[in-house]
Scaffold this motif. Structure first.
Motif, mmCIF file in Angstrom:
data_model
loop_
_atom_site.group_PDB
_atom_site.id
_atom_site.type_symbol
_atom_site.label_atom_id
_atom_site.label_comp_id
_atom_site.label_asym_id
_atom_site.label_seq_id
_atom_site.Cartn_x
_atom_site.Cartn_y
_atom_site.Cartn_z
ATOM 1 N N ASP A 1 0.823 -1.206 0.000
ATOM 2 C CA ASP A 1 0.000 0.000 0.000
ATOM 3 C C ASP A 1 0.863 1.265 0.000
ATOM 4 O OD1 ASP A 1 -1.985 1.831 0.143
ATOM 5 O OD2 ASP A 1 -2.702 1.291 2.141
ATOM 6 N N VAL A 2 1.029 1.871 -1.173
ATOM 7 C CA VAL A 2 1.834 3.084 -1.239
ATOM 8 C C VAL A 2 1.081 4.286 -0.683
ATOM 9 C CG1 VAL A 2 3.240 2.331 -3.183
ATOM 10 C CG2 VAL A 2 1.079 3.517 -3.623
ATOM 11 N N ARG A 3 -0.230 4.122 -0.442
ATOM 12 C CA ARG A 3 -1.030 5.196 0.140
ATOM 13 C C ARG A 3 -1.044 5.163 1.669
ATOM 14 N NH1 ARG A 3 -4.717 7.535 -3.552
ATOM 15 N NH2 ARG A 3 -4.814 6.474 -5.571
ATOM 16 N N SER B 1 5.362 -2.926 -16.613
ATOM 17 C CA SER B 1 5.010 -1.531 -16.898
ATOM 18 C C SER B 1 3.508 -1.330 -17.035
ATOM 19 C CB SER B 1 5.710 -1.053 -18.175
ATOM 20 O OG SER B 1 5.211 -1.718 -19.310
ATOM 21 N N ILE B 2 3.108 -0.081 -16.849
ATOM 22 C CA ILE B 2 1.733 0.360 -17.023
ATOM 23 C C ILE B 2 1.798 1.733 -17.680
ATOM 24 C CG2 ILE B 2 1.620 1.453 -14.725
ATOM 25 C CD1 ILE B 2 -1.295 0.593 -14.551
ATOM 26 N N THR B 3 0.771 2.074 -18.457
ATOM 27 C CA THR B 3 0.748 3.382 -19.120
ATOM 28 C C THR B 3 -0.243 4.304 -18.426
ATOM 29 O OG1 THR B 3 1.309 2.375 -21.249
ATOM 30 C CG2 THR B 3 0.365 4.591 -21.299
ATOM 31 N N SER B 4 0.248 5.456 -17.975
ATOM 32 C CA SER B 4 -0.615 6.436 -17.321
ATOM 33 C C SER B 4 0.089 7.796 -17.345
ATOM 34 C CB SER B 4 -0.902 6.034 -15.871
ATOM 35 O OG SER B 4 -1.707 6.992 -15.214
ATOM 36 N N ARG C 1 -3.475 9.520 -9.939
ATOM 37 C CA ARG C 1 -3.122 8.555 -10.986
ATOM 38 C C ARG C 1 -1.775 7.909 -10.684
ATOM 39 N NH1 ARG C 1 -5.201 12.802 -14.444
ATOM 40 N NH2 ARG C 1 -3.099 13.468 -15.007
ATOM 41 N N LEU C 2 -0.841 8.693 -10.154
ATOM 42 C CA LEU C 2 0.472 8.155 -9.791
ATOM 43 C C LEU C 2 0.349 7.070 -8.729
ATOM 44 C CD1 LEU C 2 3.637 8.248 -9.630
ATOM 45 C CD2 LEU C 2 3.329 9.997 -7.869
ATOM 46 N N LEU C 3 -0.394 7.350 -7.668
ATOM 47 C CA LEU C 3 -0.521 6.380 -6.577
ATOM 48 C C LEU C 3 -1.225 5.115 -7.040
ATOM 49 C CD1 LEU C 3 -1.384 8.883 -3.720
ATOM 50 C CD2 LEU C 3 0.764 7.641 -4.029
ATOM 51 N N ASP C 4 -2.188 5.263 -7.945
ATOM 52 C CA ASP C 4 -2.855 4.074 -8.510
ATOM 53 C C ASP C 4 -1.868 3.270 -9.351
ATOM 54 O OD1 ASP C 4 -5.292 4.711 -7.359
ATOM 55 O OD2 ASP C 4 -6.065 5.723 -9.148
ATOM 56 N N CYS D 1 1.650 -4.810 -8.330
ATOM 57 C CA CYS D 1 0.643 -5.666 -8.956
ATOM 58 C C CYS D 1 1.170 -7.097 -8.990
ATOM 59 C CB CYS D 1 0.313 -5.170 -10.355
ATOM 60 S SG CYS D 1 1.746 -5.139 -11.457
ATOM 61 N N ASP D 2 0.384 -7.997 -9.550
ATOM 62 C CA ASP D 2 0.787 -9.407 -9.580
ATOM 63 C C ASP D 2 2.118 -9.601 -10.300
ATOM 64 O OD1 ASP D 2 -1.442 -10.172 -8.187
ATOM 65 O OD2 ASP D 2 -2.616 -10.656 -9.971
#
Length: 492
Positions: free
Chosen positions: A20-22, A219-222, A411-414, A419-420
């Protein structure tokens, strides 16, 4: 002693990323490759990210780790030959700028690592193992702005072995820059492999600002960038003015702003403006633009504009927040090398039309009603006629919020959350460890560092940043020759 060692025994697995980065009380270290007063995306956006990340939760501790340049390098990089005798003096400059930009007291800490301005690359290379600049008790979450760049020549332990969770944010399409150089195809393929290797070794998660860049592991795109409140406030004021005066709210036409190097869209700008005026303009039509920016190619760009008799007025450096920018109605950004153009977001926030290429780097902007995209010159001509004859539509509160740094922080925190795919298998651990050992063996050799462009004297950091005076920079086998401006001979 945490200086790089040439031999490391055994397979050292990265620390497990907390889920949990939050969570309250997390400690964030944001590491980037540039600092003000160099007005570039990797100095401005990480600074604002740090400020809003701290502003969003009083229990968070946020440190911004930025490069300190020796006086010789400062004179090359900083505008108007600005120099700072100590890191404390530059910290004051940065914080003063930040207060003026965000309108509140930033609650962040700024620390410095030694860096060299690589004249052959036009960017800053870290000196030594910069993970050691962060006290052990503060090594919780690291956000590496440009992780590939930060780790090309990193000689120390893996970032993932020193921090609980490491997130990389990809800012720059380095493959596009490599492709445009001599022997570009070979350089691009080598750099693609190096970028993949370094980010895989040193991050748990990678955030791509858009799909304009290469693929990366985990990676993820945001788009996790935002714009300052000053741009948004200016846009709200302009919306009221439009309601009162219509097209009279704008007294100037089209403009472009960006670092003056060919790869930043100047070639494309010459193409679309030249072709429109020569082949598509109807009787009485003429596309003229003011162009703001300086950089390595300023003189060459200026000469080419004049040689081709293009109606492009190259006016030098200007902050995008300058009051005169408010008078323009249309921001034209034809660049194909951006990952996400901060200037396009700022122009939208100020209530302007944005005209840009249909390209992955512009996917976020294309969702806004005042953005127009084109895929060929026929479409460009159609879009230009439309925006010249109409007035931008005032944005809704929801649309405005999407551009804010508050929304970008969410968006950054999400996107940064583990993730898996972040949970490595033993096979993935071994692959990463082997790649890291190979990379470390190369970057811990002074001779090899010089050969591959890491620069002489960049393996061991100086003890005293303020009194540091390194030798002149020398590039590697595959690096381009530096420009005269890189040595202070020609600065617009």
């Amino acid at each position: 002693d945490e200086r790089p060692r040439k031999r490391r025994r055994g397979l050292r697995l990265p620390k497990r990323a907390r889920t949990d980065v939050r969570a309250p009380g997390r400690k964030f270290t944001i590491v980037t490759t540039a600092a003000l007063p160099w007005m570039t995306g990797t100095s401005v956006n990480p600074l604002l990210r740090a400020i809003y990340l701290a502003h969003g939760d009083e229990t968070r501790e946020v440190t911004l780790l930025v490069p300190w340049l020796a006086l010789h390098d400062q004179a090359i990089v900083f505008p108007k030959r600005a120099t700072f005798a100590t890191p404390e003096a530059q910290t004051k400059y940065v914080m003063d700028w930040a207060r003026a930009r965000v309108g509140f007291e930033p609650r962040i800490k700024i620390t410095w690592y030694p860096g060299r301005y690589a004249t052959d690359k036009g960017s800053i290379v870290p000196v030594g193992d910069i993970t050691t600049r962060v006290p052990k008790q503060d090594r919780d979450v690291a956000i590496l702005e440009e992780p590939e760049h930060l780790c090309w020549y990193h000689p120390g332990a893996r970032w993932t072995s020193r921090f609980k969770h490491v997130v990389g944010i990809i800012h720059t399409n380095y493959l596009e820059y490599a492709r445009r150089e001599e022997d570009g195809e070979r350089k691009e393929s080598i750099l693609r492999w190096i970028n993949h290797l370094t980010t895989r070794c040193h991050t748990h998660k990678v955030i791509k600002l858009s799909d304009a860049v290469q693929d990366f592991a985990r990676s993820i795109t945001s788009n996790v960038h935002g714009v300052s409140n000053g741009f948004i406030d200016a846009g709200k004021a302009k919306s009221k003015e439009i309601k009162r005066s219509g097209s009279g709210a704008f007294t100037r036409g089209a403009y472009f702003i960006g670092k003056c190097v060919w790869a930043k869209g100047y070639s494309e700008l010459m193409h679309v403006v030249g072709d429109f005026n020569e082949q598509y303009a109807k009787k009485g039509e003429r596309l003229e633009m003011d162009v703001y920016g300086d950089g390595d190619d300023f003189k060459e760009v200026q000469t080419e504009f004049a040689r081709k008799n293009l109606p492009l007025n190259l006016l030098g450096r200007l902050d995008h927040a300058d009051a005169k920018i408010l008078d323009y109605k249309i921001f034209i950004n034809p660049s194909l090398s951006d990952v996400v153009a901060t200037t396009s977001a700022e122009a939208l926030a100020m209530g302007k039309f944005v005209v840009c290429a249909e390209h992955p780097s512009n996917a976020f902007f294309a969702t806004f009603p005042n953005c127009r995209t084109y895929s060929n010159m026929d479409e460009f001509a159609k879009v230009i006629r439309e925006v010249m004859a109409s007035v931008p539509k005032p944005m809704t509160e929801a649309e405005i919020h999407r551009l804010t740094w508050e929304a970008a922080t969410e968006r950054l925190l999400d996107a940064a959350a583990p993730c898996d795919e972040t949970k490595h298998t033993i096979q993935a651990h071994f692959s990463d460890w082997f790649a890291a050992r190979f990379h470390n063996a190369v970057t811990c050799s002074e001779a090899l560092r010089c050969l591959i462009g890491g620069g002489a004297g960049t393996l061991v950091p100086p003890d005293d940043l303020a009194n540091w005076s390194p030798d002149s920079w020398g590039g590697g086998l595959m690096d381009r020759k530096p420009f005269a401006a890189d040595f202070g001979c020609a600065a617009p």
